[in-house]
Design a protein around this motif. Structure first.
Motif, PDB file in Angstrom:
ATOM      1  N   GLN A 121     -59.778  21.609 -30.705  1.00 36.63           N
ATOM      2  CA  GLN A 121     -58.425  21.130 -31.005  1.00 36.63           C
ATOM      3  C   GLN A 121     -57.427  21.506 -29.920  1.00 36.63           C
ATOM      4  O   GLN A 121     -56.493  20.761 -29.636  1.00 36.63           O
ATOM      5  CB  GLN A 121     -57.978  21.651 -32.365  1.00 36.63           C
ATOM      6  N   SER A 159     -57.282  18.894 -27.343  1.00 40.49           N
ATOM      7  CA  SER A 159     -56.848  17.532 -27.677  1.00 40.49           C
ATOM      8  C   SER A 159     -55.323  17.443 -27.625  1.00 40.49           C
ATOM      9  O   SER A 159     -54.629  18.453 -27.718  1.00 40.49           O
ATOM     10  CB  SER A 159     -57.364  17.140 -29.056  1.00 40.49           C
ATOM     11  N   MET A 160     -54.832  16.247 -27.479  1.00 40.05           N
ATOM     12  CA  MET A 160     -53.384  16.038 -27.421  1.00 40.05           C
ATOM     13  C   MET A 160     -52.745  16.178 -28.802  1.00 40.05           C
ATOM     14  O   MET A 160     -51.532  16.363 -28.906  1.00 40.05           O
ATOM     15  CB  MET A 160     -53.081  14.646 -26.847  1.00 40.05           C
ATOM     16  N   LYS A 161     -53.592  16.118 -29.835  1.00 43.24           N
ATOM     17  CA  LYS A 161     -53.065  16.169 -31.213  1.00 43.24           C
ATOM     18  C   LYS A 161     -52.231  17.431 -31.426  1.00 43.24           C
ATOM     19  O   LYS A 161     -51.166  17.391 -32.018  1.00 43.24           O
ATOM     20  CB  LYS A 161     -54.229  16.158 -32.201  1.00 43.24           C
ATOM     21  N   ALA A 218     -50.711  19.316 -29.273  1.00 39.34           N
ATOM     22  CA  ALA A 218     -49.456  19.304 -28.505  1.00 39.34           C
ATOM     23  C   ALA A 218     -48.415  18.430 -29.201  1.00 39.34           C
ATOM     24  O   ALA A 218     -47.260  18.833 -29.371  1.00 39.34           O
ATOM     25  CB  ALA A 218     -49.730  18.786 -27.098  1.00 39.34           C
ATOM     26  N   TRP A 219     -48.846  17.254 -29.647  1.00 37.62           N
ATOM     27  CA  TRP A 219     -47.931  16.355 -30.357  1.00 37.62           C
ATOM     28  C   TRP A 219     -47.503  16.962 -31.687  1.00 37.62           C
ATOM     29  O   TRP A 219     -46.357  16.810 -32.113  1.00 37.62           O
ATOM     30  CB  TRP A 219     -48.579  14.988 -30.588  1.00 37.62           C
ATOM     31  N   GLY A 220     -48.435  17.642 -32.345  1.00 33.18           N
ATOM     32  CA  GLY A 220     -48.136  18.302 -33.618  1.00 33.18           C
ATOM     33  C   GLY A 220     -47.048  19.345 -33.444  1.00 33.18           C
ATOM     34  O   GLY A 220     -46.064  19.390 -34.209  1.00 33.18           O
ATOM     35  N   PHE A 252     -44.913  19.530 -30.999  1.00 32.21           N
ATOM     36  CA  PHE A 252     -43.684  18.843 -30.597  1.00 32.21           C
ATOM     37  C   PHE A 252     -42.946  18.336 -31.841  1.00 32.21           C
ATOM     38  O   PHE A 252     -41.734  18.564 -32.000  1.00 32.21           O
ATOM     39  CB  PHE A 252     -44.021  17.675 -29.654  1.00 32.21           C
ATOM     40  N   ALA A 253     -43.694  17.679 -32.737  1.00 31.66           N
ATOM     41  CA  ALA A 253     -43.085  17.131 -33.958  1.00 31.66           C
ATOM     42  C   ALA A 253     -42.516  18.258 -34.823  1.00 31.66           C
ATOM     43  O   ALA A 253     -41.402  18.153 -35.367  1.00 31.66           O
ATOM     44  CB  ALA A 253     -44.125  16.327 -34.738  1.00 31.66           C
ATOM     45  N   TYR A 254     -43.278  19.348 -34.926  1.00 33.15           N
ATOM     46  CA  TYR A 254     -42.857  20.490 -35.748  1.00 33.15           C
ATOM     47  C   TYR A 254     -41.549  21.079 -35.219  1.00 33.15           C
ATOM     48  O   TYR A 254     -40.591  21.293 -35.969  1.00 33.15           O
ATOM     49  CB  TYR A 254     -43.971  21.541 -35.724  1.00 33.15           C
ATOM     50  N   GLU A 255     -41.529  21.333 -33.914  1.00 29.52           N
ATOM     51  CA  GLU A 255     -40.332  21.909 -33.294  1.00 29.52           C
ATOM     52  C   GLU A 255     -39.151  20.942 -33.407  1.00 29.52           C
ATOM     53  O   GLU A 255     -38.009  21.376 -33.600  1.00 29.52           O
ATOM     54  CB  GLU A 255     -40.598  22.233 -31.826  1.00 29.52           C
TER      55      GLU A 255
END
Lengths: 311, 312
Positions: free
Chosen positions: B14, B17-19, B21-23, B25-28
């Motif tokens: 994990q 994977s880019m998931k 990093a995007w996760g 980003f979305a959380y922050e």
């Protein structure tokens, strides 16, 4: 090595495996054949501890597989028919992952991994991501993976399915190497020509039942017997055919352009006398020999003509 | 200590994977949004009421904390709900089951991975949370308490998710089922109270009796009430449990034993233990479900076999 006694598996009311009795000695390369839905994969899954039988017993090296599953798992290496991979995992990490699942530490895995990758000809792919490998390479990696804990019994379900001819040859060589190393191997396959070249014993399943099993030559002998002959004729085929038909104790199976296939109940001397008479009558007999059955013919005969996708 | 191989592998996979990093980003981004929203509300209130903005900043803590808990409740079941069914879809599950790993250690590995991922998010948002402590003047101990609560929420959500994943073949079905179970927990633990108030009160008996006392104990397993009790105590020093039960004691003309602090910590301890127990039961159920040959069934089969051999 593997002893199966009175094994049954029912899916609801459908009997997938019925009264299966099988013994595979240590060091055998056993080919497990049968049409689709014959019960091969179900049997393999029960042996691997992935499915509980409805009745019966399975023992590996004398250890009961149902009550000593943890012990049995150490003795089995399983390669399923479909090779699933994890994205973003390198070959060495993949091997390390499965090694640690057998409670091996990284040092132990590293030691055995190099030998195994060399065995499957993937030494130079250690740092490569698994999902970028070709299908043949993945399949070989899967074999290396199943050897990581040095199991005595390897079970491969359709190891050559979907592979190109070159990858099939490499897989065949790999399996023969493993047999040479003393491993007991069970291969379920549809590619009968390959099995007949590789295996020293076979089992044929049909409709959940084991139709026959044993050393290939014994099975062939018991089915075909030694009373099938091919007579090669290069001239006067009509006369040759008439003379063969007139001979008592002979049934003509087929007549080709230059050969006559017969089933007989004669002695060697009587056959020789008949050939001599044919030559004396002017028929040019270029040869005569015992008809050897192929695995394909055997399979078709025993399964009543039902074939798999690639038989 | 030996790290569970599944945790090591899953975290490694994990992390690449880019998931993830995007996760993050979305959380922050969500946290920043809540932060700016809260700050704008404080500023408006400050300009009209003339109150001190620093005393209001302390309110950032429950707002950000609840946001994080909600995100964990939403995200963690998704991670675990697709873990076993994902292995099945990828067809790596059978290989896993033929190794020396026990079904429980496989399940434990998947749940630990989900908890670690959840904590990645929570820890990444710590600097924003810390503002409420630096400027608002809250005790730093509450930050630690919040971390523990976040871990418990992650474990509880992950265990529900993994159980659904073991029960369902499709990942999407198990995700929906996980949320369903969450709703059942929230609703079912309130239901005895609602029914008691409706029918107990209607039948003429006083609702504030020993029966009500028992009914209120169901809230020990209510995830929403658990958080209400925690944040109410942190922010106001009032224990919801103490208030609820003191009413019953008053009605029975009895003096409530112990002070609010004992009631709060007692309630939180029992509730935490119950959530841990329920989580463990979910994990056991998941392990039992993925185990193709349970010891009991195998032993039964062997016994039947022996009986058959004896009789014939």
């Amino acid at each position: 090595m593997l002893q199966i006694n009175h094994l049954y598996k029912n899916y609801g009311k459908f009997p997938a495996v019925q009264d299966l009795n099988l013994h595979i000695p240590r060091g055998d390369l056993f080919g497990f054949v049968g049409p689709n839905g014959a019960g091969k994969t179900t049997t393999i899954r029960m042996v691997c501890g992935l499915m509980l039988p409805t009745a019966g017993s399975i023992a590996i090296n004398g250890v009961d597989a149902l009550t000593n599953l943890r012990e049995i798992k150490k003795q089995i290496g399983y390669v399923p028919d479909f090779f699933g991979v994890y994205d973003n995992l390198k070959v060495k990490e993949y091997m390390d992952f499965y090694g640690s699942m057998y409670r091996m530490n990284s040092f132990e895995v590293e030691k055995i991994m190099n030998d195994l990758l060399e065995l499957v000809n993937l030494s130079d792919k250690k740092e490569v991501y698994v999902d970028t490998l070709s299908r043949g390479m993945k399949q070989r990696l899967c074999v290396a993976r199943c050897l990581i804990h040095n199991p005595a019994l390897l079970i491969l379900d359709e190891p050559s399915s979907g592979l190109d001819p070159r990858a099939r040859v490499e897989m065949k060589e790999l399996l023969q190497n493993l047999k040479g190393m003393g491993k007991t191997i069970i291969i379920s396959s549809h590619i009968l020509s390959e099995l007949s070249e590789m295996c020293n014993s076979i089992g044929i399943m049909n409709h959940g039942k084991l139709v026959t099993a044993g050393k290939i030559e014994d099975v062939m002998g018991s089915v075909f017997g030694s009373n099938r002959m091919i007579i090669n004729v290069s001239s006067d085929m009509e006369m040759a055919e008439r003379m063969v038909k007139e001979q008592a104790g002979i049934r003509v199976e087929s007549v080709g352009e230059k050969e006559i296939r017969i089933v007989h109940s004669l002695s060697e001397q009587e056959i020789a006398q008949m050939i001599a008479r044919m030559i004396g009558s002017g028929v040019i007999v270029t040869g005569f020999h015992q008809q050897e059955g192929s695995l394909e013919t055997l399979f078709m005969q025993l399964t009543g003509g039902e074939s798999g996708d690639e038989t | 200590m030996r790290l569970n191989p599944i945790v090591k592998k899953d975290i490694r996979v994990q992390a690449r994977s880019m998931k993830i990093a995007w996760g993050l980003f979305a959380y922050e981004a969500i946290m920043a949004l809540v932060f700016f929203l809260a700050m704008s509300v404080f500023q408006v209130e400050n300009s009209y009421g003339g109150t001190n903005i620093y005393s209001q900043i302390v309110m950032l803590y429950p707002m950000l904390a609840v946001t994080q808990i909600v995100i964990l409740v939403v995200v963690v079941p998704v991670i675990t709900a697709s873990s076993i069914s994902g292995e099945k879809e990828r067809q790596t599950f059978d290989i896993m089951m033929t190794t020396s790993m026990t079904p429980f250690s496989i399940i434990a590995g998947k749940v630990t991975t989900a908890m670690i991922q959840g904590l990645f998010f929570v820890i990444a948002a710590m600097p924003i949370m810390a503002l409420a402590f630096v400027i608002g003047g809250l005790s730093w101990a509450y930050l630690l308490w919040f971390l523990l609560i976040a871990m418990l929420v992650s474990l509880f959500s992950a265990s529900i998710g993994i159980c659904c994943s073991a029960l369902c073949k499709k990942s999407i079905v198990s995700v929906i089922m996980s949320y369903g179970i969450y709703v059942v927990f929230v609703v079912m633990t309130c239901l005895p109270n609602i029914l008691y108030l409706l029918f107990g009160y209607g039948s003429g008996s006083d609702p504030l009796t020993i029966g009500m006392f028992v009914v209120l104990l169901f809230y020990l397993l209510n995830p929403v009430y658990y958080l209400v009790e925690f944040f109410m105590w942190t922010m106001t020093g009032i224990s919801g449990a103490y208030e609820m039960f003191s009413e019953i004691y008053d009605d029975l003309s009895l003096k409530i034993p112990f002070n609010a602090s004992v009631w709060h910590y007692g309630w939180m301890t029992i509730s935490t233990l119950l959530f841990l127990l329920v989580s463990f039961l979910f994990l056991l159920l998941a392990a039992k479900k993925i185990n193709p040959i349970s010891k009991g069934r195998a032993r039964k089969l062997v016994q039947q076999q022996m009986q058959r051999e004896m009789h014939g």
